[in-house]
Every structure is written in C-alpha cells, then in structure tokens.
Motif scaffolding. Sequence first.
Motif, PDB file in Angstrom:
ATOM      1  N   PRO A 148      -2.253   1.471   3.389  1.00  0.00           N
ATOM      2  CA  PRO A 148      -2.548   2.034   4.974  1.00  0.00           C
ATOM      3  C   PRO A 148      -1.605   3.114   4.891  1.00  0.00           C
ATOM      4  CG  PRO A 148      -1.518  -0.113   4.764  1.00  0.00           C
ATOM      5  CD  PRO A 148      -1.739   0.235   3.359  1.00  0.00           C
ATOM      6  N   SER A 162       5.955  -1.973  -1.659  1.00  0.00           N
ATOM      7  CA  SER A 162       5.974  -3.519  -1.912  1.00  0.00           C
ATOM      8  C   SER A 162       5.414  -3.316  -3.304  1.00  0.00           C
ATOM      9  CB  SER A 162       5.214  -4.191  -0.991  1.00  0.00           C
ATOM     10  OG  SER A 162       3.666  -3.927  -1.424  1.00  0.00           O
ATOM     11  N   MET A 165       1.813  -2.622  -3.672  1.00  0.00           N
ATOM     12  CA  MET A 165       1.619  -1.329  -3.562  1.00  0.00           C
ATOM     13  C   MET A 165       2.002  -0.551  -4.734  1.00  0.00           C
ATOM     14  SD  MET A 165       3.033  -1.549   0.505  1.00  0.00           S
ATOM     15  CE  MET A 165       2.918   0.075   0.773  1.00  0.00           C
ATOM     16  N   ARG A 168      -0.875  -0.910  -6.898  1.00  0.00           N
ATOM     17  CA  ARG A 168      -2.127  -0.075  -6.576  1.00  0.00           C
ATOM     18  C   ARG A 168      -1.767   1.659  -6.814  1.00  0.00           C
ATOM     19  NH1 ARG A 168      -3.038  -1.981  -0.793  1.00  0.00           N
ATOM     20  NH2 ARG A 168      -0.973  -3.324  -1.107  1.00  0.00           N
ATOM     21  N   ASP A 192      -3.075  -9.985  -3.691  1.00  0.00           N
ATOM     22  CA  ASP A 192      -3.421 -11.009  -3.024  1.00  0.00           C
ATOM     23  C   ASP A 192      -5.217 -10.880  -3.285  1.00  0.00           C
ATOM     24  OD1 ASP A 192      -5.052  -9.777  -0.341  1.00  0.00           O
ATOM     25  OD2 ASP A 192      -3.154  -8.669  -1.111  1.00  0.00           O
ATOM     26  N   VAL A 193      -5.850 -12.217  -3.100  1.00  0.00           N
ATOM     27  CA  VAL A 193      -7.115 -12.071  -3.225  1.00  0.00           C
ATOM     28  C   VAL A 193      -8.118 -10.931  -2.458  1.00  0.00           C
ATOM     29  CG1 VAL A 193      -7.403 -14.232  -4.335  1.00  0.00           C
ATOM     30  CG2 VAL A 193      -7.396 -13.895  -1.747  1.00  0.00           C
ATOM     31  N   THR A 194      -7.693 -10.711  -1.271  1.00  0.00           N
ATOM     32  CA  THR A 194      -8.647  -9.750  -0.641  1.00  0.00           C
ATOM     33  C   THR A 194      -8.546  -8.295  -1.132  1.00  0.00           C
ATOM     34  OG1 THR A 194      -6.886  -9.397   1.083  1.00  0.00           O
ATOM     35  CG2 THR A 194      -8.698 -10.935   1.593  1.00  0.00           C
TER      36      THR A 194
ATOM     37  N   VAL B  31       9.530   1.083   9.707  1.00  0.00           N
ATOM     38  CA  VAL B  31       8.481   0.147   8.980  1.00  0.00           C
ATOM     39  C   VAL B  31       8.923  -1.183   9.332  1.00  0.00           C
ATOM     40  CG1 VAL B  31       7.517  -0.706   6.729  1.00  0.00           C
ATOM     41  CG2 VAL B  31       8.230   1.868   6.969  1.00  0.00           C
ATOM     42  N   GLY B  51       0.101 -14.237   1.942  1.00  0.00           N
ATOM     43  CA  GLY B  51      -0.433 -13.064   2.650  1.00  0.00           C
ATOM     44  C   GLY B  51      -0.819 -11.818   1.673  1.00  0.00           C
ATOM     45  N   GLU B  52      -1.338 -10.973   2.228  1.00  0.00           N
ATOM     46  CA  GLU B  52      -2.002 -10.021   1.775  1.00  0.00           C
ATOM     47  C   GLU B  52      -0.543  -8.869   1.158  1.00  0.00           C
ATOM     48  OE1 GLU B  52      -5.160  -7.184   3.357  1.00  0.00           O
ATOM     49  OE2 GLU B  52      -3.674  -7.077   4.719  1.00  0.00           O
ATOM     50  N   SER B  53      -0.829  -8.037  -0.181  1.00  0.00           N
ATOM     51  CA  SER B  53       0.258  -7.200  -0.471  1.00  0.00           C
ATOM     52  C   SER B  53       0.761  -6.476   0.599  1.00  0.00           C
ATOM     53  CB  SER B  53      -0.517  -6.642  -1.651  1.00  0.00           C
ATOM     54  OG  SER B  53       0.174  -5.317  -1.935  1.00  0.00           O
ATOM     55  N   GLY B  54       2.008  -6.020   0.662  1.00  0.00           N
ATOM     56  CA  GLY B  54       2.519  -5.423   1.715  1.00  0.00           C
ATOM     57  C   GLY B  54       2.764  -5.882   3.069  1.00  0.00           C
ATOM     58  N   GLN B 102      10.337 -10.720  -7.967  1.00  0.00           N
ATOM     59  CA  GLN B 102       9.007 -10.246  -8.213  1.00  0.00           C
ATOM     60  C   GLN B 102       8.908  -9.290  -9.425  1.00  0.00           C
ATOM     61  OE1 GLN B 102       7.050  -8.653  -4.887  1.00  0.00           O
ATOM     62  NE2 GLN B 102       5.060  -8.788  -5.728  1.00  0.00           N
ATOM     63  N   ASP B 103       9.975  -8.512  -9.422  1.00  0.00           N
ATOM     64  CA  ASP B 103       9.875  -7.482 -10.573  1.00  0.00           C
ATOM     65  C   ASP B 103      10.851  -7.850 -11.408  1.00  0.00           C
ATOM     66  OD1 ASP B 103       9.363  -5.135 -11.791  1.00  0.00           O
ATOM     67  OD2 ASP B 103       8.823  -3.986  -9.822  1.00  0.00           O
ATOM     68  N   HIS B 216       0.496 -14.894  -4.016  1.00  0.00           N
ATOM     69  CA  HIS B 216      -0.611 -14.475  -3.325  1.00  0.00           C
ATOM     70  C   HIS B 216      -1.794 -15.643  -3.985  1.00  0.00           C
ATOM     71  CE1 HIS B 216      -0.114 -12.116  -6.756  1.00  0.00           C
ATOM     72  NE2 HIS B 216      -1.321 -12.498  -7.201  1.00  0.00           N
ATOM     73  N   LEU B 257      -8.787 -15.022   3.491  1.00  0.00           N
ATOM     74  CA  LEU B 257      -7.906 -15.226   2.337  1.00  0.00           C
ATOM     75  C   LEU B 257      -8.763 -16.445   1.347  1.00  0.00           C
ATOM     76  CD1 LEU B 257      -4.274 -15.264   3.049  1.00  0.00           C
ATOM     77  CD2 LEU B 257      -5.600 -13.600   1.818  1.00  0.00           C
ATOM     78  N   LEU B 278     -12.780  -8.017   3.459  1.00  0.00           N
ATOM     79  CA  LEU B 278     -12.553  -7.655   4.789  1.00  0.00           C
ATOM     80  C   LEU B 278     -12.661  -5.941   4.974  1.00  0.00           C
ATOM     81  CD1 LEU B 278      -9.225  -9.693   5.460  1.00  0.00           C
ATOM     82  CD2 LEU B 278     -11.408  -9.955   6.372  1.00  0.00           C
ATOM     83  N   VAL B 282      -6.823  -0.936   7.356  1.00  0.00           N
ATOM     84  CA  VAL B 282      -5.632  -1.985   7.259  1.00  0.00           C
ATOM     85  C   VAL B 282      -4.348  -1.245   7.895  1.00  0.00           C
ATOM     86  CG1 VAL B 282      -3.874  -3.029   5.556  1.00  0.00           C
ATOM     87  CG2 VAL B 282      -6.172  -2.504   4.962  1.00  0.00           C
ATOM     88  N   PRO B 283      -3.723  -1.829   9.091  1.00  0.00           N
ATOM     89  CA  PRO B 283      -3.028  -0.916   9.756  1.00  0.00           C
ATOM     90  C   PRO B 283      -1.570  -0.689   9.198  1.00  0.00           C
ATOM     91  CG  PRO B 283      -3.661  -2.746  10.872  1.00  0.00           C
ATOM     92  CD  PRO B 283      -4.022  -3.143   9.651  1.00  0.00           C
ATOM     93  N   SER B 284      -0.861   0.284   9.255  1.00  0.00           N
ATOM     94  CA  SER B 284       0.341   0.576   8.582  1.00  0.00           C
ATOM     95  C   SER B 284       1.381  -0.452   9.378  1.00  0.00           C
ATOM     96  CB  SER B 284       0.571   2.028   8.556  1.00  0.00           C
ATOM     97  OG  SER B 284       2.036   2.078   8.638  1.00  0.00           O
TER      98      SER B 284
END
Lengths: 336, 354
Positions: A148, A162, A165, A168, A192-194, B31, B51-54, B102-103, B216, B257, B278, B282-284
């Motif tokens: 975004p 993140s 990100m 991606r 994530d899946v979406t 942010v 939840g979604e990435s980011g 995570q990393d 996720h 999801l 979806l 995707v808003p920032s």
Amino acid sequence: MPAGDARPVLEVRDLRTVFQTRGGEVHAVNSVSFDVKPGELLGVVGESGSGKSVTMMSLVGLLPMPPAEVRGGEVLLDGEDLLKVSPARLRDVRGGEVGFIFQDPMTSLNPVFTVGFQIIEPIRRHMGLNKRQARERAVELLELVGIPGARGRLSDYPHQFSGGMRQRVMIAIALACDPKVLIADEPTTALDVTIQAQILEIVEDLRARLGMAIVWITHDLGVVAGIADRVMVMYGGQVVEHAPVHPLFNDPRHPYTRALLRTIPTVTGARADKLQVIEGQPPMLGAAPSACPFRDRCPLAFDRCHAENPLREVVAPNHDVACFHPLAHTAKEAVA
Amino acid sequence: MNAQRPLVEVRDLKMHFPIHSGLLRRQTGAVKAVDGVTFDIYEGETLGLVGESGCGKSTCGRAVLRLYDLTSGEVVVDGRAIGTESQGSLRRMRTTMQMVFQDPQACLNPRMTVGAIIGEPLDEHTDWPRKKKRARVEELMDQVGLNRAFLNRYPHEFSGGQRQRIGIARALALKPKFIVCDEPIAALDVSIQAQVVNLLEELQDELGLTYLFISHDLSMVRHIADRVAVMYLGKVVELAPRDALYDEPLHPYTEALLSAVPEPDPAMAGRKRERIVLKGDVPSPANPPAGCNFCTRCPKVMEVCHRIDPAFREVRPGHFAACHLNDPRYGPEHSESAEPTAPEATRTQHGGTR
Ligand SMILES: Nc1ncnc2c1ncn2[C@@H]1O[C@H](COP(=O)(O)OP(=O)(O)OP(=O)(O)O)[C@@H](O)[C@H]1O
Ligand SMILES: Nc1ncnc2c1ncn2[C@@H]1O[C@H](COP(=O)(O)OP(=O)(O)OP(=O)(O)O)[C@@H](O)[C@H]1O
Ligand SMILES: [Mg+2]
Ligand SMILES: [Mg+2]
C-alpha cells in the motif's frame, strides 16, 4: 498450461555441490536432475536442510566459492551451460533471464540502500530504461505485489518494512525484468493467505501470458497442490520422488513423501491432539551417499537400503521414485 | 486455560513510527503500525495473533516486550506495569520474557558459533559452570531437532529452517514464563513445524508457559492457540476462543482470511481451486481510511462503515468483534438510513476494558 512437447527452457543434469567446512565436507546436493518447460510450474518440496536452496543457488552461481564447490553436472538455460559461462554473462543472466526470489529477504536486501534503489537499479541495468521510466515501473511492481502507498515507500529502508513486505519487495525485484525462468525459494512463507492468494494469481497470469517457467520451492503442500504442474520431492540432497501433482498427492510412492503428506494440519475437520512428526534425525551429508539417505527413518528399510543408494526409476508415466522397496513400484489400486 | 489470571494485560497500546520527509527531514506523519489494541493473555494459555502482512503483528509483539518505547498505552506483565519502565530496569525481567524473531538472521551473530548463540542468555543471566551450560545447550539442540554435532558450526552454514530453530533454542534457554513467538515456524517444513509446535506445547504443559503466537498460518494457529486475535491495519478486529473463531467468525475480514486458506486435499490436487481474493485498495497504515479500517475492501460494507469506526465489543461471552454488522442498530436486519450517528463517533476507540 505448458504444451506437452515443448523443449525445456531449463535443464539440470546430475548437479553436485559440496561445502568445505572445518568439520569436513558437506555434500549438500547429490546428482540432482530436473527440467522445466516454458509456462510450467515445478514445485519443490522436502525436509528442511535437504538441499533445496543450495541446489537452486548453484544454478546461477549464487553460492560463495569457496566454501562451496559445484563438483559436477550441467545447467542448460536454452541449451547454454551456465556452469561454463563467464562471470559477466552470469551476472547478466541473474536478474535478467533468470529471476531469483531468496528465502531470507533480509540477507538479500541491502540494509543501507533504499527499497526503491534496489528495485530501480536492476530495471535500468537489464531493461535499459531511463531513471523516470524505471521509477514508474518500480511503483507499478510494488503495487502489483500489494504494497500500500507504494510510491511513498520507495525511499524507505528495508528495516522499515514488515517481514512480509520485504518478501514482496523481493518478488517485485525478481519479476522486474520479465525473466524466462523464475526461481522462487519459499517466496510466500511470510505472507498471509490473502496476499499469498494475490501473489499466486500474479504468478498464474505471468506464466500464462509470458510463458514464464517457474521453480517454486515451498514446504506448504497446500500451495503446491494448488499451483504446481509437477512436483519434485527432495531428501538428504537428492531427488527421491518426482511426479505430476495429482499422482504425487494421491499415489505417493516414496516412504518419505508418504510420511510428509501425513503431517499436515488443517483448518477444517477434527483437530488432532498431537501433530504427526517424522521420527528421527536427518542425515549428516558428510560424504557422497553410498546408501539410501532415508534408511534410518524408514519403516520399510531392508538390507539393500543400507548397502546401496537407490537411483530414480520410472514407476508410472512421468513419475519416478528412488526406492528399492516393492511397494514403491506398485500403484495404489494394486495395493488396496 | 483453567486458571484465568491474566499474565499479560495490554491496554490501548499504540506504536507509531514517525515519517520524515523533505529537505529538513521534518516529521510529516506517522505509520500507525499498532493503533490502540487491548487484550489479555491468561497464564498458561496460547493467544494466537493472526492477520495480513504489514498489519502490525510483529510491532505489537515487540511492543508488548518493550523492545520499543511505546507511543502510548500500558502493558502489564506478571503484575508489573512496564509501559514506561527504563530499558535498564527491564533487563532483569528479560529472563521471564523472551522472543523468537521472525527473521532468524536478525538475532544470530554471524561470528558466533551456534553453541555460543544458544548459550549466550545463560552466560548473561546465570553463573553456571561451563559444563552445565554446555549440557543445557545440547539438550536444547535435541529439543528443537538440531544435531548436536553442529554445535561448533556458524549460522551461515545452516539452512533457513535450521537457523529458525537456533533462535527457538535460544529463547527457551532460560525457561522463560512468557514467550512471544513471531512466525516461529514459517520457515520450517511441515514435519519440523509439527516437531516445534509439539515441543512448544510440551513445554507449556510442563512449565506452564504462556505464548503470544504470531502467525499467518491459520491451520497451525487452530492447532496451537486457545484463543485467537485477528489484526487488521493496526487494530484487533476480532478476538475469540479458538473454536468460536473458526466455526463462527463474526468479522468479515476473519471470514475472508479463513476462506483463502489453501488446503492440501488430495482429491483436489491438480484441479485449480476457487480462491477468494479480497478486492479494493489496501490502505496504508500511514493514512488509514475514515470509518472502519476494513471498509475499502469489505465485501459486506454498509454506508455507515465509511463514517464510523466500529467499537470493539463483546458480542457473545468471550467473543469480541469490531464490526457494525454485529450492532443491532446497523446490522443486516436493520435499515441503516434512520440511524443516529454522532454519539458513536466519539466512542470509537475499540477496546474498552474487558
Ligand atoms: N555455507 C555452508 N556451509 C556448510 N554447509 C552448508 C552451507 N550452506 C548450507 N549448508 C548445508 O547444506 C544443506 C542444505 O541446505 P539448504 O539451505 O539447501 O536446505 P533447504 O532444503 O533449503 O532447507 P530449508 O527448507 O530449511 O531452507 C544443509 O544441511 C545445510 O546445513
Ligand atoms: N522501524 C520502523 N519504521 C517505520 N515503519 C515501520 C517500522 N517497523 C514497522 N514499520 C511499519 O509498520 C507496519 C507494521 O509492520 P509489522 O512488522 O508489525 O507487520 P506484521 O504484521 O508483522 O507483518 P508481516 O506479517 O509481514 O511480518 C508496516 O507498514 C511497516 O512498514
Ligand atoms: Mg532453503
Ligand atoms: Mg511480522
């Protein structure tokens, strides 16, 4: 979908890669062979440490040498052996004809350069676009992979993104120059899946539209089941089974493949108390294999498995397996 | 689980990262990575965070452990408010709370051997003799499925999944009470995922550990979590006991999801499945939309959603959601045109105390 008789764009024969470490040699890749045709998607699955990443990095000279050494084999990209070309030509191939998505985005994105620079630079080099055009393409690519506010984020550094990100961004870089072959090493682990679904749509589109050949490494069998044409299963640095996707899931022949398919949890149905695991330790890979790498964990192992390394043998059309046991050579219907 | 004492209490937590731009690098915005979340984690339970990435999961996990200085809000761990405590006095608490990153690369010093990396917390927080430390390191390596023979290897000599397990072993070294696991298994193959998840569960039974499990992977979360929180764009939009969430999601985002999970159904293999993607922007997180954060992509969006941010309410006992569909005033069976709007707008900060 790939035409059945098209020539492979990438052909790998008998590839062997060894690392020199203080503790001795690590034979990470042992006689691996595979090919991909234009527009085809080859899924690669296998245990952690089985040599998936090292195999793919060997193809385009991405491993530091030393300690790595490619001891043998051929890597034919449209007939040209990449193990024999000059370093300059190899640099052209990487990021040009072959796009590579790394497993670990943080090690492959440079922390001191902005994300924008890292996308724009290869576009300018490989596609000969000017700065403005390259910038536009970079924005387009980031939007394509669902970042975004893409334009505003070009000047960010990787640590401001993140985990998903960053992954991606890697995908955007790999797709930037419309490669003939895309090698994707666990490209969606952080997604994530979406968003994963969105990336899979992009990939479907690219291979249909541009005839991109894709090698997709993942441990997510759900993803493989949904997108692969063929699947190659690796264990202990070797290909132990290879088949079109339907027989691989419905009539797996190698004991490792069978065990692997039993370990998957689901979002529906009964919830198991304890998850299935494959008991035992992975092989040490200290020397070239002289016996079946799976023998110590295999419920079917017998004398021969300890004395000899099974070669891949065709058991059904387009389906081969490296196992001595008669069960591996019997179709499911025949067993039941 | 049975003991319902909250070990971790998070109240209206906000973590905003400044955006600097222009020649003078003035702050021009922020942010809003985590924008007001409230939840409890009970002692001995696993709270899944999906939840979604980011959307802010990692930031939330790090903020709860105070790896950042919070923008606002409070975090209470084991009865102690740590929201504004100095990093120095937090150091002693670090033995009770740990993080699996995570990393994996981020926490592995490339110049240290694996044995030294896993043993580092022991060096720092115990005065054990060398032999005891070494034995503990070997035990940890066994537990996470790393061969002991690799003790003197360096991180770059490992595969991605093996590196992830080094990080897990290190986090477990001091037997902490509370562990934030940030995508601890994403890089692992299914068998080793299962091995690690089984290990985390065994440790939980044995030592009464409490986890915030960020992932996720909805099927893995279904397996491991007792309750699940769903985040979208910096906010928790739904929080419920596991089965309630998976069987009867109340938020359209949760529904989306769940519908997008690829399932390795052998009967389906080779055939292409219908995926629900979806649509919409995707808003920032630097510029969230007016009203509900999900309104730009919600398949069930109503007029009210563009105006009013839905409150995070307990719709059923223990089942929280932030969606107007669950509000009798706006829900599907009501026409929305006649509704008053003004008072709600001021009460929108989701997450009243529970
Ligand atoms: N630089 C190195 N030096 C020594 N051994 C190495 C090196 N890099 C990789 N290896 C070893 O080679 C083997 C194969 O590693 P590879 O990264 O290809 O595994 P992988 O199949 O990609 O696993 P994962 O799913 O965990 O990413 C592993 O056993 C690893 O320990
Ligand atoms: N240090 C930072 N500076 C600026 N922005 C940041 C920083 N860290 C995170 N962000 C931003 O905050 C948002 C949330 O990031 P976070 O890492 O918490 O996401 P996440 O939910 O963990 O995602 P993923 O599943 O991809 O790991 C993102 O938009 C990210 O770019
Ligand atoms: Mg790998
Ligand atoms: Mg994260």
